[in-house]
Design a protein around this motif. Structure first.
Motif, PDB file in Angstrom:
ATOM      1  N   ASP A  20       0.750  -1.232   0.018  1.00 64.06           N
ATOM      2  CA  ASP A  20       0.141   0.067   0.159  1.00 64.06           C
ATOM      3  C   ASP A  20       0.899   1.376   0.014  1.00 64.06           C
ATOM      4  N   ASP A  21       1.977   1.251   0.739  1.00 64.25           N
ATOM      5  CA  ASP A  21       2.787   2.416   0.710  1.00 64.25           C
ATOM      6  C   ASP A  21       3.720   2.541  -0.472  1.00 64.25           C
ATOM      7  N   ILE A  22       3.929   1.611  -1.139  1.00 63.49           N
ATOM      8  CA  ILE A  22       4.499   1.734  -2.145  1.00 63.49           C
ATOM      9  C   ILE A  22       3.614   2.176  -3.392  1.00 63.49           C
ATOM     10  N   LYS A  23       2.539   1.613  -3.534  1.00 67.76           N
ATOM     11  CA  LYS A  23       1.483   2.092  -4.555  1.00 67.76           C
ATOM     12  C   LYS A  23       0.995   3.680  -4.272  1.00 67.76           C
ATOM     13  N   THR A  24       0.888   4.011  -3.010  1.00 67.75           N
ATOM     14  CA  THR A  24       0.704   5.409  -2.624  1.00 67.75           C
ATOM     15  C   THR A  24       1.771   6.298  -2.944  1.00 67.75           C
ATOM     16  N   SER A  25       2.933   5.936  -2.541  1.00 71.56           N
ATOM     17  CA  SER A  25       4.180   6.668  -2.982  1.00 71.56           C
ATOM     18  C   SER A  25       4.462   7.092  -4.221  1.00 71.56           C
ATOM     19  N   ARG A  26       4.287   5.903  -5.022  1.00 69.17           N
ATOM     20  CA  ARG A  26       4.660   5.885  -6.435  1.00 69.17           C
ATOM     21  C   ARG A  26       3.371   6.114  -7.412  1.00 69.17           C
TER      22      ARG A  26
END
Length: 130
Positions: A20-26
């Protein structure tokens, strides 16, 4: 046993949180294969994502420079996956075809001269040894 990618719906809550953090950050709909394979070891996944976010975050170096350095190291290490990923990242950050050409020239020259220095066992000049 050959590792397999871990997809979001099959992942633990800990892995889903990193995804989730990767998807949000990128700002992407899904994580790429690198992260899906690292998800086989949630500790390594979390540590690697945390370190990558920190290293690639805005700082004294422009984002395009950071991506180009990552690309250059990936070329030198022969990592096809990282070459593709960071070439795309460098282009997204503003790398032009001309910049890529010059980068490859520098990478090739550095690798050649590094090998020559190592082969000849050239001692470091006092002026450089600081």
């Amino acid at each position: 046993m050959k590792p397999r990618p871990i997809n979001y719906e099959d992942a633990s809550a800990e892995v889903q949180a990193v995804f989730d953090d990767i998807k949000t950050s990128r700002n992407v709909p899904d994580v790429n294969n690198f992260w899906k394979y690292l998800a086989n070891d949630p500790v390594t996944l979390k540590r690697t994502w945390s370190s990558l976010k920190e290293v690639m975050a805005p700082g004294a170096l422009d984002p395009v420079v950071k991506e180009m350095i990552y690309l250059a190291v990936s070329v030198s290490n022969g990592c096809g996956y990282c070459i593709a990923s960071h070439h795309a990242g460098a282009e997204k950050a503003g790398m032009t075809p001309e910049m890529f050409g010059e980068l490859m020239g520098v990478v090739g020259m550095a690798n050649e001269t590094n090998r020559l220095v190592n082969g000849y066992r050239v001692p470091v000049d006092p002026a450089f040894d600081k």
